[in-house]
Scaffold this active site. Structure first.
Site, PDB file in Angstrom:
ATOM      1  N   GLU A 385       0.888  -1.165   0.000  1.00 51.95           N
ATOM      2  CA  GLU A 385       0.000   0.000   0.000  1.00 51.95           C
ATOM      3  C   GLU A 385       0.918   1.204   0.000  1.00 51.95           C
ATOM      4  OE1 GLU A 385      -1.131   3.043   0.750  1.00 51.95           O
ATOM      5  OE2 GLU A 385      -2.210   2.707   2.638  1.00 51.95           O
ATOM      6  N   HIS A 551      -9.053   8.129   3.349  1.00 50.37           N
ATOM      7  CA  HIS A 551      -8.114   8.967   4.109  1.00 50.37           C
ATOM      8  C   HIS A 551      -7.196   9.759   3.176  1.00 50.37           C
ATOM      9  CE1 HIS A 551      -5.196   5.752   3.286  1.00 50.37           C
ATOM     10  NE2 HIS A 551      -4.249   6.575   3.700  1.00 50.37           N
TER      11      HIS A 551
END
Length: 628
Positions: A385, A551
């Site tokens: 990620e 986010h």
């Protein structure tokens, strides 16, 4: 299309492109296709033409002309007591502050021919008189000095680094123990000097730690350029490192230390794991693709808490190599894997032996060879990620590509395997201007204008309401992580935005449509776990304003002035394009994204051209946005 890395690192080429842009106003619609047909070489040719125009450089204070920046600045220092290089050095001015300084001086001299730097300039040291956004616009049209003043800057900065404070260097070198040099490995370059923040974990023996070079010794009998590196295994590496490269390496090490240290906070991990869009996408890609993960060797680059490694182990991976640079988080990931009986060769709480699949390795992925042996091209699945704000902020993608090239098997899977950046225009409601217009009945629009001016230089990371988007959406750039190279992270793209039509719009072709004001553009990205590897369950992770928020939010780039747009409004022929009297039919945006000279940061430039319904064009000055 990508920029050359050395051009990006110098910061000069990127900004040369911005200022040298030459989109000309024309009444011919034939020029629309000309923009589409232009290539990077065309833009480069224009840059070269601009450089040829720099033969006559006008003095900042008088009418004298010079053929080089060095001769011009020598004249300014001797005749006008304006020492550009000393001012730059004394006040630590970067490229942008120097750019503003030149425009400031030209504006003052134009207003008063007797203006003198020595007698007229005073400031408190906290804010320069030229520290105003208006000086980012060239005071003289096509001022060649703005294109070339930084040509000597790289040499000056290198010289300054070469004579860096000896006490500072000695202090830095004192942490290393001296060694003897027995072998010559002169083919090893300065890129191996990393890892000052990687320390062996003593709290958990199951964490393999990447160790830094244990010693760095200068041979004083040489010209100060021979540096010996010891990897702690009894062997020494000898390479030639200019002092400036050592200083840069130290700066990169410090930035990496701060960067990885920031991920030692549990709060940021809670925020990422709580991001349902993000975490569910990775869980589905790993857990719901058994044909890909069953008995696979998986590498998780930047594992953090180890959540993706846990998913991979749950999906049946035979071995999961969890790599984490933060010493604290590597220990935490090891503890969590053990608590869930998934740690390889670990022990559970009752002391019994575990036979899990997760191995935690502490260190930067570029340094794994110093502590553990992973056979080249032995990994079946590489997962990470890595995405930052505006996709590329934090520059972790380069580490993923490094791991891909070194350890991924031919035909192995990389998750996610594609990434796409999008761009669209937004309206006034997406800004803070409406808030400041009426604060409990009071007009505070002055604050709103100042906020907007600041936003025209620094990106805003925030969530945009999709109803506030006023143009169509265009793809800015696509990345294929299977084939891309690190240089492709620097690119320039041209997109054309048109007003977004309402689904209920039934405006007759010969009538005027309503004017829409575009205040800037918003960027977001999607990453895909495509059918190429995830045949059982393809997954798309989107940060679009048209979907659930994440986010990452979106990245907002605000125009210096709003641009009026209309889908069907010819406007007044003599009025400037992009005004209410002559709305633009479309906005052409040339956007460049490049890794900044500051490690792990990126610079974004944006050049805008409004085109009316008759093909007439209007250009706006380039804008530079810093994300750091």
């Amino acid at each position: 299309m990508s920029m050359a890395t050395n051009q990006v690192e110098g910061n000069g080429k990127l900004n040369d492109e911005l200022v040298n842009s030459k989109w000309h106003c024309t009444d011919s619609e034939d020029d629309e296709k000309e923009l589409e047909d232009e290539t990077w070489d065309d833009w480069q040719d224009e840059d070269d033409d601009a450089e040829e125009d720099c033969s006559n450089l006008l003095c900042l204070f008088c009418d004298s002309l010079y053929s080089s920046c060095s001769s011009l600045f020598e004249h300014c220092a001797s005749a006008h007591s304006f020492d550009f290089h000393e001012i730059k050095r004394a006040h630590k001015l970067d490229f942008y502050k120097c750019f503003m300084l030149i425009n400031y001086v030209r504006s003052q001299v134009a207003a008063n021919k007797s203006w003198s730097w020595e007698t007229a300039v005073s400031f408190d040291g906290n804010r320069f008189p030229w520290d105003d956004d208006k000086y980012l616009s060239p005071f003289l049209q096509d001022d060649p000095l703005l294109y070339s003043f930084d040509e000597d800057g790289d040499v000056d900065e290198e010289c300054e680094n070469m004579v860096a404070d000896k006490n500072e260097i000695d202090s830095y070198l004192s942490q290393f123990e001296p060694i003897d040099i027995h072998e010559d490995f002169s083919d090893r370059g300065a890129s191996e000097f990393h890892g000052g923040d990687a320390v062996e974990s003593s709290s958990l023996k199951d964490v393999t730690a990447a160790k830094p070079f244990k010693s760095l010794v200068v041979d004083d009998t040489s010209n100060g350029g021979d540096w010996a590196l010891s990897t702690g295994n009894g062997k020494s590496k000898l390479g030639t490192f200019p002092l400036s490269e050592i200083v840069v390496a130290k700066e990169i090490t410090d930035i990496n230390k701060n960067y990885f240290g920031s991920y030692s906070s549990y709060g940021i991990h809670k925020e990422m794991i709580s991001d349902k869009v993000r975490t569910d996408a990775y869980r589905q890609a790993l857990v719901e693709n058994p044909s890909l993960l069953k008995n696979a060797v998986v590498m998780d680059v930047g594992c953090g808490t180890g959540i993706l490694s846990l998913f991979a182990a749950q999906a049946g991976a035979s071995r999961v190599i969890a790599v984490e640079a933060s010493e604290k988080m590597a220990a935490v990931a090891c503890q969590i894997a053990g608590d869930n009986n998934l740690l390889s060769n670990g022990r559970s709480g009752d002391g019994s032996q575990q036979n899990g699949s997760i191995e935690v390795v502490q260190g930067m992925v570029e340094e794994l060879d110093s502590v553990t042996h992973i056979p080249p091209q032995s990994v079946d699945v590489l997962v990470s990620e890595w995405m930052g704000y505006c996709l590329l902020y934090e520059s972790m993608l380069a580490s993923v590509l490094f791991a891909r090239d070194k350890w991924l098997k031919p035909g192995g899977a990389i998750l996610p395997d594609t990434a796409t950046m999008f761009l669209a225009g937004f309206g006034r409601e997406a800004t803070s201007l409406p808030f400041w217009d009426n604060v409990y009945g009071f007009n505070m629009s002055h604050i709103g204008r100042e906020v907007a001016e600041h936003a025209a230089r620094f990106p805003i990371v925030d969530v945009i309401d999709s109803s506030h988007i006023v143009t169509d959406t265009k793809v800015l750039q696509r990345f294929d992580l299977v084939t891309m190279q690190p240089k492709h992270m620097d690119f320039t793209a041209i997109v054309e935005l048109e007003p977004k039509l309402s689904p209920q719009s039934n405006t007759p072709p010969d009538s005027k449509s309503e004017t829409t004001w575009c205040y800037g553009v918003v960027l977001w990205f999607d990453t895909a776990f495509s059918e190429r590897f995830c045949r059982d369950k393809p997954v798309n992770l989107s940060t679009s304003p048209y979907g659930p928020s994440t986010h990452w939010s979106q990245t907002i780039l605000t125009f210096r002035e709003p641009i009026a747009m209309a889908s069907n409004n010819a406007g007044e022929k003599l009025a400037p394009v992009g005004t209410e009297e002559c709305p633009a039919a479309r906005i052409q945006a040339r956007v460049s994204v490049a890794r900044s000279v500051k490690h792990r940061s990126i610079d974004i430039s944006m050049e805008l051209t409004g085109v009316d319904h008759g093909g007439r064009k209007r250009n706006w000055p380039a804008q530079i946005f810093l994300i750091n």
